[in-house]
Write an enzyme that holds these catalytic residues in place. Sequence first.
Site, PDB file in Angstrom:
ATOM      1  N   HIS A 163      -7.534  -5.374  -0.866  1.00 41.23           N
ATOM      2  CA  HIS A 163      -6.134  -5.008  -0.616  1.00 41.23           C
ATOM      3  C   HIS A 163      -5.209  -5.946  -1.393  1.00 41.23           C
ATOM      4  O   HIS A 163      -4.287  -5.492  -2.079  1.00 41.23           O
ATOM      5  CB  HIS A 163      -5.848  -5.087   0.893  1.00 41.23           C
ATOM      6  N   GLU A 164      -5.458  -7.247  -1.286  1.00 40.34           N
ATOM      7  CA  GLU A 164      -4.575  -8.212  -1.964  1.00 40.34           C
ATOM      8  C   GLU A 164      -4.673  -8.070  -3.480  1.00 40.34           C
ATOM      9  O   GLU A 164      -3.652  -8.126  -4.181  1.00 40.34           O
ATOM     10  CB  GLU A 164      -4.910  -9.646  -1.541  1.00 40.34           C
ATOM     11  N   HIS A 167      -2.654  -5.288  -4.677  1.00 34.35           N
ATOM     12  CA  HIS A 167      -1.235  -5.604  -4.897  1.00 34.35           C
ATOM     13  C   HIS A 167      -1.002  -6.083  -6.324  1.00 34.35           C
ATOM     14  O   HIS A 167       0.028  -5.781  -6.930  1.00 34.35           O
ATOM     15  CB  HIS A 167      -0.764  -6.685  -3.918  1.00 34.35           C
ATOM     16  N   GLU A 187       2.060  -0.752   0.396  1.00 36.14           N
ATOM     17  CA  GLU A 187       1.044  -1.273   1.319  1.00 36.14           C
ATOM     18  C   GLU A 187      -0.089  -0.260   1.512  1.00 36.14           C
ATOM     19  O   GLU A 187      -1.258  -0.631   1.594  1.00 36.14           O
ATOM     20  CB  GLU A 187       1.680  -1.624   2.671  1.00 36.14           C
ATOM     21  N   HIS A 265       4.287  -2.634   6.820  1.00 41.51           N
ATOM     22  CA  HIS A 265       2.907  -2.647   7.310  1.00 41.51           C
ATOM     23  C   HIS A 265       2.725  -1.730   8.518  1.00 41.51           C
ATOM     24  O   HIS A 265       1.623  -1.599   9.032  1.00 41.51           O
ATOM     25  CB  HIS A 265       2.476  -4.062   7.704  1.00 41.51           C
TER      26      HIS A 265
HETATM   27 ZN   LIG Z   1      -0.300  -5.891   1.556  1.00 44.10          ZN
END
Ligand SMILES: [Zn+2]
Length: 353
Positions: A163-164, A167, A187, A265
């Site tokens: 996930h990171e 980004h 997100e 989020h």
């Molecule tokens: Zn995130």
Amino acid sequence: MLDLIAGPSAPGQGPGPDSETRKRIATRARQTLLLDQAMLHERAITHTDPRDLLDPAGRLVPVVSDAWGAETTPGTTSRTQDQDSAEDHDVNDAYHGLEHVNAFRAELFKDSSPKGAGLVLRSTVHYGLHYSNAFWDGAQMVMGDGDGEVFNSFTSSLSMMAHELGHGLLQNTTSLAHHGQSGALNESLADVFGALVEQYVSGQDAASASWLIGKGLFTDKVQGTALRSMAAPGTAYDDPVLGKDPQSGTMSGYVHTGEDDGGVHLNSGIPNHAFHLFATALGGNAWETAGSLWFNVVNTSALPEDSDFGTFAEQTLLQARRQNGAGSMVERALADAWDAVGVVPRALDPARS
Ligand SMILES: [Zn+2]
């Protein structure tokens, strides 16, 4: 107003940890649940030049650094390509995470996307002391060790690491503003990327995958399985200290709030759920048709900075027509998925014509 931690299970009420401990745990947990991109707002973002991250053979170079408990990045290099395993298992877990994400990038983009190299394979571990968070700082991902009470080490979840890193990819391929619906879309795209990396590495098809983000991050003291559920937003945890997972999977539960950059989020559960419904309706491996369609939109449609869910839904439907033809099973499954979560594609929305 929605509050992630307060409510019937507010810190200081009922049996269990004392009031001060509950407040402390809840505050930390709240940071983690909401602020994985916190640093983006505190420093000027300079887009990484992908050429700086390639070796002479044109390969992306994974690098894991160790902050040794300081809150500085990147720290000292602990493992990079062509090196043996380190003694530190967090370093090795982080390194394997980078390798898995890179392998998935090659699969997803068939190595043909000129923007595929927007991925940055840089990670710092042991950031801070008992630091209960992980984030993308604009140049690399950063992971804490967790407090051992609510959170394990942040290297323990591949979907969270992916996930990171997602980004980073999105930073180099889109200009989505990180607030409101465009932020929730950002997100969600990072969650889709994270889930697909985990499914690809585990060889799980859409029907057998967990669709959980951050599985393994909570200690066994927490009543919960993960940070988020794409299959059933709102069901990832229900804990006396953390409260209940506040995500909604449909527009009827859209959270209007000034917190969390306008619920980025919280409302990400809505496009997450649409992707899950689409992928499971198609069957097979989620990354092949559904995932490739999603990221073709990211790479080719020049999504406006203020894209909302309806804008993205419309672009996915246009992409489905380009890839599979008008009226295809893929297009119908996609239209049904957006309809099920209550997102109206922009062109079909009478309020915008
Ligand atoms: Zn995130």
